[in-house]
Design a protein around this motif. Structure first.
Motif, PDB file in Angstrom:
ATOM      1  N   LEU A  72      40.469  -8.468  19.383  1.00 58.42           N
ATOM      2  CA  LEU A  72      41.093  -6.864  18.867  1.00 58.42           C
ATOM      3  C   LEU A  72      41.340  -7.515  17.824  1.00 58.42           C
ATOM      4  N   MET A  73      40.736  -6.141  17.086  1.00 59.88           N
ATOM      5  CA  MET A  73      41.356  -6.614  15.872  1.00 59.88           C
ATOM      6  C   MET A  73      41.775  -4.948  15.517  1.00 59.88           C
ATOM      7  N   ASP A  74      43.041  -4.999  14.627  1.00 60.49           N
ATOM      8  CA  ASP A  74      43.466  -3.201  14.638  1.00 60.49           C
ATOM      9  C   ASP A  74      43.539  -3.336  12.870  1.00 60.49           C
ATOM     10  N   GLU A  75      42.137  -2.689  11.941  1.00 57.11           N
ATOM     11  CA  GLU A  75      42.517  -2.616  10.489  1.00 57.11           C
ATOM     12  C   GLU A  75      42.997  -3.768   9.964  1.00 57.11           C
ATOM     13  N   PRO A  76      42.086  -4.940  10.151  1.00 62.69           N
ATOM     14  CA  PRO A  76      42.153  -6.432   9.912  1.00 62.69           C
ATOM     15  C   PRO A  76      42.038  -6.716   8.665  1.00 62.69           C
ATOM     16  N   CYS A  77      41.860  -5.954   7.642  1.00 60.51           N
ATOM     17  CA  CYS A  77      41.080  -6.238   6.283  1.00 60.51           C
ATOM     18  C   CYS A  77      41.612  -4.714   4.994  1.00 60.51           C
ATOM     19  N   SER A  78      42.536  -3.617   6.002  1.00 58.00           N
ATOM     20  CA  SER A  78      43.162  -3.131   5.484  1.00 58.00           C
ATOM     21  C   SER A  78      43.911  -3.399   3.846  1.00 58.00           C
ATOM     22  N   ALA A  79      44.609  -4.230   4.097  1.00 56.17           N
ATOM     23  CA  ALA A  79      45.897  -4.461   3.763  1.00 56.17           C
ATOM     24  C   ALA A  79      44.003  -6.314   2.701  1.00 56.17           C
ATOM     25  N   LEU A  80      43.945  -6.205   2.563  1.00 60.74           N
ATOM     26  CA  LEU A  80      42.548  -7.191   1.783  1.00 60.74           C
ATOM     27  C   LEU A  80      42.172  -6.440   1.059  1.00 60.74           C
ATOM     28  N   ASP A  81      41.825  -7.483  -0.704  1.00 60.26           N
ATOM     29  CA  ASP A  81      40.370  -7.263  -1.541  1.00 60.26           C
ATOM     30  C   ASP A  81      39.275  -6.574  -1.046  1.00 60.26           C
ATOM     31  N   PRO A  82      38.716  -6.314  -2.228  1.00 64.04           N
ATOM     32  CA  PRO A  82      36.927  -6.654  -1.380  1.00 64.04           C
ATOM     33  C   PRO A  82      36.225  -7.962  -1.337  1.00 64.04           C
ATOM     34  N   ILE A  83      37.575  -8.868  -2.201  1.00 64.32           N
ATOM     35  CA  ILE A  83      36.452 -10.343  -2.257  1.00 64.32           C
ATOM     36  C   ILE A  83      37.162 -10.962  -0.310  1.00 64.32           C
ATOM     37  N   CYS A  85      45.565 -15.971  10.973  1.00 67.24           N
ATOM     38  CA  CYS A  85      45.914 -15.353  12.035  1.00 67.24           C
ATOM     39  C   CYS A  85      44.494 -14.836  12.711  1.00 67.24           C
ATOM     40  N   ILE A  86      43.366 -14.845  12.270  1.00 63.44           N
ATOM     41  CA  ILE A  86      42.615 -15.536  13.336  1.00 63.44           C
ATOM     42  C   ILE A  86      42.004 -16.491  14.261  1.00 63.44           C
ATOM     43  N   ALA A  87      42.577 -17.701  13.468  1.00 62.08           N
ATOM     44  CA  ALA A  87      41.802 -18.797  13.849  1.00 62.08           C
ATOM     45  C   ALA A  87      43.097 -18.781  14.626  1.00 62.08           C
ATOM     46  N   ARG A  88      44.264 -18.276  14.506  1.00 56.68           N
ATOM     47  CA  ARG A  88      45.448 -18.467  15.693  1.00 56.68           C
ATOM     48  C   ARG A  88      45.149 -18.070  16.559  1.00 56.68           C
ATOM     49  N   ALA A  89      44.439 -17.009  16.784  1.00 56.27           N
ATOM     50  CA  ALA A  89      43.938 -16.059  18.444  1.00 56.27           C
ATOM     51  C   ALA A  89      43.005 -17.009  19.014  1.00 56.27           C
ATOM     52  N   ILE A  90      42.171 -17.327  17.852  1.00 53.36           N
ATOM     53  CA  ILE A  90      40.998 -18.238  18.333  1.00 53.36           C
ATOM     54  C   ILE A  90      41.310 -19.703  19.541  1.00 53.36           C
ATOM     55  N   ALA A  91      42.120 -19.839  18.994  1.00 52.69           N
ATOM     56  CA  ALA A  91      42.743 -20.830  19.667  1.00 52.69           C
ATOM     57  C   ALA A  91      42.776 -21.497  20.652  1.00 52.69           C
ATOM     58  N   VAL A  92      42.915 -20.475  21.277  1.00 55.94           N
ATOM     59  CA  VAL A  92      43.585 -20.512  22.723  1.00 55.94           C
ATOM     60  C   VAL A  92      42.794 -19.693  23.450  1.00 55.94           C
ATOM     61  N   GLN A  93      41.672 -19.604  23.032  1.00 58.76           N
ATOM     62  CA  GLN A  93      39.745 -19.423  23.013  1.00 58.76           C
ATOM     63  C   GLN A  93      39.919 -18.530  24.464  1.00 58.76           C
ATOM     64  N   VAL A  97      44.636  -9.187  16.630  1.00 62.69           N
ATOM     65  CA  VAL A  97      44.799  -9.455  15.071  1.00 62.69           C
ATOM     66  C   VAL A  97      45.291  -7.866  14.274  1.00 62.69           C
ATOM     67  N   PHE A  98      46.357  -8.828  13.713  1.00 66.32           N
ATOM     68  CA  PHE A  98      46.948  -6.876  12.838  1.00 66.32           C
ATOM     69  C   PHE A  98      46.478  -6.608  12.227  1.00 66.32           C
ATOM     70  N   GLN A  99      47.370  -5.591  11.669  1.00 63.99           N
ATOM     71  CA  GLN A  99      46.976  -4.760  10.062  1.00 63.99           C
ATOM     72  C   GLN A  99      47.071  -5.764   8.874  1.00 63.99           C
ATOM     73  N   LYS A 100      48.215  -6.064   8.893  1.00 62.54           N
ATOM     74  CA  LYS A 100      49.205  -6.917   7.896  1.00 62.54           C
ATOM     75  C   LYS A 100      49.080  -8.346   8.853  1.00 62.54           C
ATOM     76  N   SER A 101      48.747  -9.113   8.221  1.00 61.26           N
ATOM     77  CA  SER A 101      48.691 -10.918   8.693  1.00 61.26           C
ATOM     78  C   SER A 101      50.062 -10.997   8.260  1.00 61.26           C
ATOM     79  N   ASN A 102      50.632 -11.761  10.020  1.00 63.23           N
ATOM     80  CA  ASN A 102      51.558 -12.439  10.282  1.00 63.23           C
ATOM     81  C   ASN A 102      52.168 -13.947  10.565  1.00 63.23           C
TER      82      ASN A 102
END
Length: 278
Positions: free
Chosen positions: A197-208, A184-192, A117-122
């Motif tokens: 791996l999560m590379d700064e997954p919240c850096s572009a997100l607001d506090p909520i 994007c997290i759901a897409r990553a875990i769908a293939v089980q 899962v990358f820094q910017k959602s894709n």
């Protein structure tokens, strides 16, 4: 920034036991093992003899200043950096008892086992449904009942089902930033995968949205081994079981998160945690 106290660390942190870099928590099987690992972009050595063991089904956080090598190491766990010309390595990375550089190992199968899962959602410019099943379709899964079940399970696993179940055919690009990251997290875990791996997954997100992703990370470790890169030390304190500090491509200290943030062994760690350098 003031030093953190034990009350600032998530209550599920392991007991404080000091270990040298390269040893995991006692009684917990090591799942990812770096053994004297160095990495080069052409002639430039960017990781220096890294040795650490990451235990299964825990959250391990990599912290450190920009350019210290933490994202480079993370991307090497599923060999994403192989896509860059001129890279090479010394030492080894072992995942579940097998070197990731085994010449008989298919890199595509490795990346299926180790999601990213990358820094910017894709999200792909497709429907929410098609985003989730993309990897499954590539793997040859086309049974609609199987795909429907996987979509629901993945979205539930990413805490997005209630928000998306009535709009699965809508474009994923219409979701909010936080929803896109959870997609994007759901897409990553769908293939089980086994590891996430999560590379700064919240850096572009607001506090909520950040809070929702952090809650999700704590749930995900029940099923996955999670490694997260973050510049947010409070986030590392909240979500991780173990923390590794990197500086200039070297591992400074690796221990339980509680110990790293309240009683580090290295002065350099203390200086970084308290904001004296960074």
């Amino acid at each position: 920034m003031p030093a953190m106290t034990a009350n600032d660390i998530k209550t599920s942190a392991p007991s404080v036991v000091s270990h040298a870099a390269g040893s995991g928590a006692p009684g917990v099987p090591d799942y990812i093992s770096c053994r004297n690992y160095s990495f080069y972009y052409g002639p430039n050595k960017v990781l220096h003899e890294i040795s650490l063991d990451i235990p299964e089904r825990q959250v391990t956080a990599f912290i450190g200043p920009s350019g210290c090598g933490k994202s480079t190491l993370l991307r090497n766990f599923n060999r994403m950096n192989d896509l860059i010309d001129g890279v090479h390595h010394d030492g080894d990375i072992i995942v579940s008892g097998r070197t990731i550089y085994d010449p008989h190992l298919e890199v595509t199968s490795l990346r299926k086992r180790i999601g990213m899962v990358f820094q910017k959602s894709n999200p792909f410019p497709k429907s929410i449904y098609e985003n989730i099943v993309y990897g499954l379709r590539v793997a040859g899964v086309n049974d609609k009942r199987v795909l429907d079940q996987c979509v629901e399970e993945a979205l539930r696993g990413a805490a997005l089902w209630d928000e998306a179940k009535d709009r699965l055919s809508a474009s994923a690009l219409g979701l909010s930033g936080g929803q896109q990251q959870r997609l994007c997290i759901a897409r990553a875990i769908a293939v089980q995968p086994e590891i996430l791996l999560m590379d700064e997954p919240c850096s572009a997100l607001d506090p909520i949205a950040t809070s929702k992703v952090e809650e999700l990370i704590l749930e995900l470790k029940k099923s996955f081994t999670v490694v997260i890169v973050t510049h947010n030390m409070q986030q590392a304190a909240r979500v991780s079981d173990r923390t590794a500090l990197f500086y200039l491509g070297r591992l400074v200290e690796y221990d339980t998160t509680l110990k790293i943030f309240t009683n580090p062994s290295q002065k350099q760690t203390e200086d970084y945690i308290t904001g004296r350098f960074g």
